[in-house]
Structure formats: structure tokens, C-alpha cells
Scaffold this motif. Structure first.
Motif, mmCIF file in Angstrom:
data_model
loop_
_atom_site.group_PDB
_atom_site.id
_atom_site.type_symbol
_atom_site.label_atom_id
_atom_site.label_comp_id
_atom_site.label_asym_id
_atom_site.label_seq_id
_atom_site.Cartn_x
_atom_site.Cartn_y
_atom_site.Cartn_z
ATOM 1 N N LEU A 198 0.847 -1.185 0.000
ATOM 2 C CA LEU A 198 0.000 0.000 0.000
ATOM 3 C C LEU A 198 0.886 1.240 0.000
ATOM 4 O O LEU A 198 2.097 1.157 0.161
ATOM 5 N N TRP A 199 0.257 2.394 -0.145
ATOM 6 C CA TRP A 199 1.018 3.644 0.006
ATOM 7 C C TRP A 199 0.116 4.718 0.565
ATOM 8 O O TRP A 199 -1.111 4.624 0.485
ATOM 9 N N TYR A 200 0.712 5.712 1.197
ATOM 10 C CA TYR A 200 -0.055 6.813 1.769
ATOM 11 C C TYR A 200 0.377 8.111 1.116
ATOM 12 O O TYR A 200 1.537 8.286 0.744
ATOM 13 N N HIS A 201 -0.587 9.018 0.946
ATOM 14 C CA HIS A 201 -0.277 10.276 0.272
ATOM 15 C C HIS A 201 -1.327 11.311 0.632
ATOM 16 O O HIS A 201 -2.382 11.002 1.200
ATOM 17 N N ASP A 202 -1.042 12.542 0.299
ATOM 18 C CA ASP A 202 -1.980 13.627 0.574
ATOM 19 C C ASP A 202 -3.199 13.499 -0.322
ATOM 20 O O ASP A 202 -3.120 12.999 -1.460
ATOM 21 N N HIS A 203 -4.362 13.966 0.194
ATOM 22 C CA HIS A 203 -5.617 13.818 -0.542
ATOM 23 C C HIS A 203 -6.478 15.061 -0.381
ATOM 24 O O HIS A 203 -7.717 15.002 -0.433
ATOM 25 N N ARG A 204 -5.859 16.229 -0.203
ATOM 26 C CA ARG A 204 -6.632 17.459 0.011
ATOM 27 C C ARG A 204 -7.334 17.887 -1.273
ATOM 28 O O ARG A 204 -6.737 17.909 -2.346
ATOM 29 N N MET A 205 -8.605 18.238 -1.153
ATOM 30 C CA MET A 205 -9.385 18.642 -2.308
ATOM 31 C C MET A 205 -8.750 19.844 -3.002
ATOM 32 O O MET A 205 -8.375 20.827 -2.353
ATOM 33 N N SER A 206 -8.586 19.727 -4.303
ATOM 34 C CA SER A 206 -8.063 20.757 -5.202
ATOM 35 C C SER A 206 -6.545 20.900 -5.166
ATOM 36 O O SER A 206 -5.992 21.613 -6.001
ATOM 37 N N TRP A 207 -5.867 20.230 -4.219
ATOM 38 C CA TRP A 207 -4.431 20.443 -4.038
ATOM 39 C C TRP A 207 -3.626 19.151 -4.011
ATOM 40 O O TRP A 207 -2.424 19.182 -3.717
ATOM 41 N N THR A 208 -4.246 18.014 -4.300
ATOM 42 C CA THR A 208 -3.511 16.753 -4.213
ATOM 43 C C THR A 208 -2.316 16.731 -5.151
ATOM 44 O O THR A 208 -1.225 16.263 -4.792
ATOM 45 N N GLY A 209 -2.493 17.222 -6.376
ATOM 46 C CA GLY A 209 -1.399 17.203 -7.346
ATOM 47 C C GLY A 209 -0.164 17.923 -6.855
ATOM 48 O O GLY A 209 0.952 17.400 -6.926
ATOM 49 N N LEU A 210 -0.339 19.136 -6.347
ATOM 50 C CA LEU A 210 0.802 19.896 -5.837
ATOM 51 C C LEU A 210 1.423 19.224 -4.630
ATOM 52 O O LEU A 210 2.659 19.111 -4.529
ATOM 53 N N SER A 211 0.595 18.748 -3.696
ATOM 54 C CA SER A 211 1.116 18.180 -2.454
ATOM 55 C C SER A 211 1.941 16.920 -2.700
ATOM 56 O O SER A 211 3.008 16.729 -2.105
ATOM 57 N N VAL A 212 1.444 16.042 -3.579
ATOM 58 C CA VAL A 212 2.206 14.832 -3.890
ATOM 59 C C VAL A 212 3.459 15.187 -4.683
ATOM 60 O O VAL A 212 4.537 14.635 -4.448
ATOM 61 N N TRP A 213 3.342 16.108 -5.618
ATOM 62 C CA TRP A 213 4.497 16.553 -6.411
ATOM 63 C C TRP A 213 5.610 17.059 -5.505
ATOM 64 O O TRP A 213 6.796 16.810 -5.751
ATOM 65 N N ARG A 214 5.239 17.745 -4.431
ATOM 66 C CA ARG A 214 6.246 18.297 -3.520
ATOM 67 C C ARG A 214 6.735 17.294 -2.476
ATOM 68 O O ARG A 214 7.573 17.651 -1.652
ATOM 69 N N GLY A 215 6.199 16.063 -2.479
ATOM 70 C CA GLY A 215 6.836 15.043 -1.658
ATOM 71 C C GLY A 215 5.982 14.251 -0.704
ATOM 72 O O GLY A 215 6.507 13.364 -0.017
ATOM 73 N N LEU A 216 4.681 14.502 -0.625
ATOM 74 C CA LEU A 216 3.861 13.837 0.388
ATOM 75 C C LEU A 216 3.381 12.469 -0.094
ATOM 76 O O LEU A 216 2.243 12.294 -0.551
ATOM 77 N N ALA A 217 4.269 11.474 0.015
ATOM 78 C CA ALA A 217 3.964 10.094 -0.384
ATOM 79 C C ALA A 217 4.935 9.159 0.319
ATOM 80 O O ALA A 217 6.087 9.523 0.594
ATOM 81 N N GLY A 218 4.463 7.943 0.617
ATOM 82 C CA GLY A 218 5.317 6.937 1.243
ATOM 83 C C GLY A 218 4.663 5.576 1.201
ATOM 84 O O GLY A 218 3.459 5.447 0.948
ATOM 85 N N PHE A 219 5.453 4.527 1.456
ATOM 86 C CA PHE A 219 4.956 3.151 1.430
ATOM 87 C C PHE A 219 4.359 2.748 2.780
ATOM 88 O O PHE A 219 4.818 3.180 3.843
ATOM 89 N N HIS A 220 3.337 1.880 2.710
ATOM 90 C CA HIS A 220 2.804 1.217 3.892
ATOM 91 C C HIS A 220 2.587 -0.248 3.508
ATOM 92 O O HIS A 220 1.710 -0.560 2.697
ATOM 93 N N LEU A 221 3.387 -1.140 4.070
ATOM 94 C CA LEU A 221 3.351 -2.550 3.719
ATOM 95 C C LEU A 221 2.560 -3.328 4.765
ATOM 96 O O LEU A 221 2.635 -3.046 5.962
ATOM 97 N N VAL A 222 1.809 -4.312 4.292
ATOM 98 C CA VAL A 222 1.076 -5.218 5.174
ATOM 99 C C VAL A 222 1.671 -6.608 5.014
ATOM 100 O O VAL A 222 1.920 -7.062 3.886
ATOM 101 N N GLN A 223 1.915 -7.286 6.140
ATOM 102 C CA GLN A 223 2.465 -8.639 6.129
ATOM 103 C C GLN A 223 1.493 -9.600 6.803
ATOM 104 O O GLN A 223 0.709 -9.197 7.661
ATOM 105 N N ASP A 224 1.553 -10.893 6.405
ATOM 106 C CA ASP A 224 0.754 -11.902 7.085
ATOM 107 C C ASP A 224 1.456 -13.254 7.045
ATOM 108 O O ASP A 224 2.506 -13.410 6.403
ATOM 109 N N ASP A 225 0.897 -14.223 7.767
ATOM 110 C CA ASP A 225 1.531 -15.538 7.882
ATOM 111 C C ASP A 225 1.604 -16.248 6.539
ATOM 112 O O ASP A 225 2.607 -16.916 6.230
#
Length: 531
Positions: A198-225
């Protein structure tokens, strides 16, 4: 941006209205997946030569506390000066001071709580892309975290989301969402879902493009047996790769085509209404990096974190026999069986977990990963240098991966149509620009439905809350990259894709939208309410 400005004199012109992108040298070109949308934003800074920077690996974040059921994390959203281009400093909006942000690793069935503190100069929203979470932690686009220093009020934040945007309205925020919080917000993820990238990132209305472009993104991994019992590559041979294109000003700062550089009103200049493409390709925040690998199996968790650019990735030299990629996972987790490819296609927001056996190339070989949908600097992505010497490698790709429950379309209670297209308002779904609180659908929990997405131009369609299974493309079989559980599906122009989806566990208001972030910011979103 008014109707005249949007339709007249833009780079789209007539081509955009009939669903044909405008490829530019170095930005996009015709390929097996059609024409890429977007216009090229070129860098003013001198870009480095490819393969001179080592691949960074995002750090794994440790919890601040753990109980018998829950792991709790804290992330500070902050401005950071990063050296992305050698010798220059780039002011980025970051999670924890890095781009990408730190990687979170959760256990399936074990609750994860993440407290975000906003020390940025702008409001933010956090969306866990691919996360199966209740509505109050999904990252609804008006559930803002206001800056902790109080520099922006709720009224100012509302105005900054809606003024000048096609059809956007701040009115009608649905009950049950959290609205605006000052400084901090804690998101709770039950993690009742299988192992996945998975990944997490900004989701603000009207501004997602700028916010992600400027760096607001990262990984979120899920593990199981079930995943851990498989002989897939682990440890240093399990590598997340966030691929994103960017453009830079002469001083090294991010370049983005805003109409208001003071950030009081949203909007980008006319020629980029179809999406912003950069001429520099970053992998884990580094330009065209290189990574040394053993002659062994590696798991590559590949994420298209670009705003608008799709990728068809392949190695510049195929190993003997071809089929360099063994795909073992998609957006929502592992596949039932591996699927072998010569290339991997990813629309924006899509992920593919692939295993590559680098022993299939000679020691000392440099293998380049390229994007066949692009020319010029955007064609190069990264390189792998294959080290000499014998190594231990007990990883392999088994013929069977995990149990895979299939959704039976014959049991669907209804079919819904969602048309993604351009009209006088901009980018719309079912002829309606986005309005918070206006539901395009009200599916019942635990009832199977078929959703049919139709496009007039390329749109990667993302659905929140639950993953889906692709049933068909243009009334024939799904494509080679539609396998597994998906949360995003890439639709070239004039295509129809049918998916089977069943929403479970959480009643509330959720989203579907185009994951071309410029399209998303210009009203190509819609609410659906699970009941």
C-alpha cells in the motif's frame, strides 16, 4: 480558471475533446497502452547524468508504542531541504523529513494507529491508498489537518479548496466525516486485509497534485503468515520502488505550473489541464539511480507515484528466454499464481510486486529499466549493476501463491455505470463535477455489484474502501495486468472496464476518482455511500 480559459487556447484543444492526448518529445508517445495524457514541464536546472546516484531505500518507521492489539506511530509533516539533484537543495513537503516518507509495516489483523502532526504551511489530508479502513480514517478530501501554527484558519482553508475550480463546492460536507482538525489527527487502520503493498499520500481537495508533487507520499506494507511461508525474496532483496517524474527550477526547487504561487487559490495553467509530466525520473526520491544486486532473486515492489504519467517498464536487454518479471502481487495483495511478463504496465497509483532473477544475466552487466511509453530523459528509469561472485539464494517463485476467493458476477445484484469524461466544467464523472456530500452511488454492504467505467481519454480509476476484480475490457477478457485484487485500473481512451466489487465492514462516505492527480483536482471525483 473559467470555461473559456479551460477550453480555449489550451494544449488540449480539439485533441483533448475527442479523447486524444498530446504527446511531446521527452514526455510521452504511442505504445502498447495507447497515448499517454499530459504535457511536459521541462526542468530549468541542469539534470544529472543517469546512473550516478545510488538507490535510496526508505527507512522503516518504528512504532512509538505497542500493546497486545495495536501499534502506534507518529509522523510529523514538515518542510525539509533535500539534495535530490546533486549540488542543489530542494525544499520539499515531507512525511518525517524524507521523500518518500518512512515506510510503515503492519501486521494483518493487528490495528495500526498513525498520528500525523502538520507543521507544513498548508492544510493536508492523509489517505492510505489500498487501505481497508472506516470512513473517519479514509482521508476524505475535506477532512483537513490545519497547520499546527494556526497560520491558516478553517475559513481560509475552505476558500483555498474551492475558489476558481470547476464545479467544486465546499458546501454539503456529509455527516460522519471529521471536518477540520488543528495541528494533529490520528488515523486508525484495523488492517483486516491480506499482505499487500500500500502507500499513503496527501488527498486534500483541489491540491492533491501539488502536495504529492512536492513530496507527500510513502509506502505502507502489510504482512501476514501466508505470505511469510512462501519462499519469496526477503530482507535486503525485498525492495520498494516509488517511481515519480518531476521537474525542477534552476535553483533545484520543484517546478509546478501553478496559477497562484501564493497558494491562495487552486489551479494550474491551461496547457497542463490534462496532467503534469516531468522530465526527471526519480526512484525513491533519487534521479535515475543505480542499485547493485547479487546474481539472485529480488522482489521489487513497484509503485507508480507519478501525478499523470503511466509506465510500461521493461529491461533494456531481456534475459535468455524473456519473461524477466514474475508478477506475484497486485494492488491488493498476492496473486493466486505468478504471471510472467516481458514488461509491466502501471497507471498512476497502481502497484505490481514482481520477482526478478538477476542470475539470468552475466556478472558485471548493467541492466537498465526503461519506460517504453516515453522518449528522451523520461524513457530512462533506473539501472541494476549485477555483482560478481557466488551468493546464497534460497528464494524462488512457487507455482501457487495464496488462496484467492473469486467474486462471481452472476451473483451481482446490480450494475452501475460511471462515465469519466471532459465537459464544460472540466473533468467530470457522470456529467457531474465533484461536490462533497453528493453521492453517485449507495451500495449495500456485503452485496456484490458490477461497476462499469467508461472513458473518453486515459483515466486511471481508483476506488476507496474495498478492492475489486476486473471482469472485462471492452466486453472481452481482462488485460494481462488486470490480475488479482485491484484498487486502481488504468483505462486508455475510449475503453470500458467492468469490475466486480463487494463493500464490507464499514458504512459511510467514501470516494472513487481519477488518479491522474490534475484531473482529480479539477473535479473528477465522486462520493459513494455504503449502507
Amino acid at each position: 480558471m473559467r470555461r473559456r480559459q479551460f477550453l480555449g487556447g489550451s494544449a488540449l484543444g480539439v485533441a483533448g475533446l475527442i479523447g486524444v492526448g498530446v504527446p511531446l518529445v521527452g514526455s510521452a508517445r504511442r505504445g502498447g497502452q495507447g497515448v499517454s495524457p499530459g504535457s511536459l514541464l521541462t526542468s530549468r536546472a541542469k539534470l544529472p547524468k543517469p546512473y550516478e546516484v545510488k538507490l535510496p531505500i526508505p527507512k522503516v518507521l518504528e512504532p512509538v508504542s505497542s500493546s497486545g492489539t495495536t501499534d502506534t506511530y507518529e509522523i510529523t509533516q514538515q518542510v525539509a531541504d533535500l539534495e535530490i539533484l546533486p549540488g542543489l537543495r530542494t525544499q520539499a513537503w515531507t512525511y518525517g523529513g524524507t521523500f518518500p516518507g518512512p515506510t510503515l509495516v503492519s501486521r494483518s489483523g493487528r490495528r495500526t494507529r498513525v498520528k500525523h502532526r502538520n507543521e507544513l504551511p498548508q492544510p493536508t489530508v492523509v489517505h492510505l491508498h489500498g487501505g481497508h479502513a472506516p470512513a473517519d480514517s479514509d482521508g476524505y478530501p475535506t477532512d483537513l489537518i490545519l497547520p499546527a501554527d494556526g497560520s491558516i484558519s478553517a475559513d481560509q482553508a475552505t476558500a483555498a479548496m474551492v475558489e476558481g475550480m470547476h464545479g467544486h463546492s465546499a458546501h454539503g460536507r456529509p455527516p460522519g466525516t471529521l471536518g477540520m482538525a488543528k495541528g494533529e489527527r490520528t488515523y486508525t487502520y484495523p488492517m483486516n486485509q491480506p499482505a499487500a503493498t500500500l502507500w499513503y499520500h496527501d488527498h486534500r481537495m483541489s491540491w492533491t497534485g501539488l502536495s504529492v508533487w512536492r513530496g507527500l507520499a510513502g509506502f505502507h506494507l502489510v504482512q501476514d503468515d501466508e505470505e511469510e511461508q512462501l519462499p519469496l525474496p526477503k530482507g535486503d532483496r525485498d525492495i520498494p520502488l516509488l517511481i515519480a517524474d518531476r521537474a525542477f527550477e534552476e535553483d533545484g526547487s520543484f517546478r509546478y505550473p501553478l496559477t497562484d504561487t501564493k497558494l491562495l487559490r487552486p489551479g494550474i495553467t491551461d496547457e497542463f489541464m490534462d496532467g503534469v509530466l516531468g522530465d526527471a525520473i526519480l526512484v525513491n526520491g533519487a534521479p535515475w539511480p543505480v542499485h547493485e544486486v547479487d546474481r539472485a532473486h529480488y522482489r521489487l515492489r513497484v509503485l507508480n507515484g507519478s501525478n499523470a504519467r503511466p509506465y510500461t517498464l521493461q529491461f533494456d536487454q531481456q534475459p535468455s528466454g524473456g519473461q524477466a518479471f514474475a508478477q506475484v502481487g497486485s494492488d491488493g495483495g498476492l496473486l493466486e499464481r505468478p504471471v510472467r511478463h516481458d514488461a509491466i504496465h502501471l497507471g498512476t497509483g497502481e502497484r505490481a510486486d514482481v520477482v526478478v532473477d538477476f542470475s539470468r544475466w552475466r556478472a558485471g552487466t548493467r541492466v537498465r529499466l526503461v519506460n517504453t511509453l516515453a522518449d528522451g530523459t523520461a524513457r530512462e528509469v533506473m539501472a541494476f549493476d549485477i555483482k560478481a561472485g557466488a551468493v546464497s539464494d534460497d528464494a524462488k517463485v512457487p507455482d501457487k501463491l495464496v488462496r484467492f476467493p473469486r467474486l462471481d458476477p452472476a451473483k451481482a445484484v446490480m450494475t452501475r455505470d460511471f462515465h469519466f469524461r471532459q465537459d464544460r466544467y472540466g473533468w467530470v464523472i457522470n456529467d457531474q463535477p465533484y461536490k462533497p456530500g453528493r453521492a453517485l452511488a449507495r451500495p449495500k454492504l456485503r452485496q456484490l455489484e458490477i461497476w462499469r467505467f467508461t472513458t473518453n481519454q486515459r483515466h486511471p480509476v481508483h476506488v476507496h474502501l474495498n478492492h475489486f476484480q476486473v471482469l472485462s475490457r471492452n466486453d472481452v477478457a481482462p488485460g494481462p495486468y488486470d490480475v488479482g485484487w485491484k484498487d486502481t485500473v488504468d483505462l486508455p481512451s475510449t475503453q470500458t472496464v467492468e469490475v466486480a466489487v463487494k463493500f464490507t465492514d464499514y458504512a459511510g462516505t467514501f470516494m472513487l476518482h481519477c488518479h491522474n492527480l490534475e484531473h482529480e483536482d479539477m473535479a473528477m471525483m465522486g462520493d459513494f455511500v455504503t449502507e
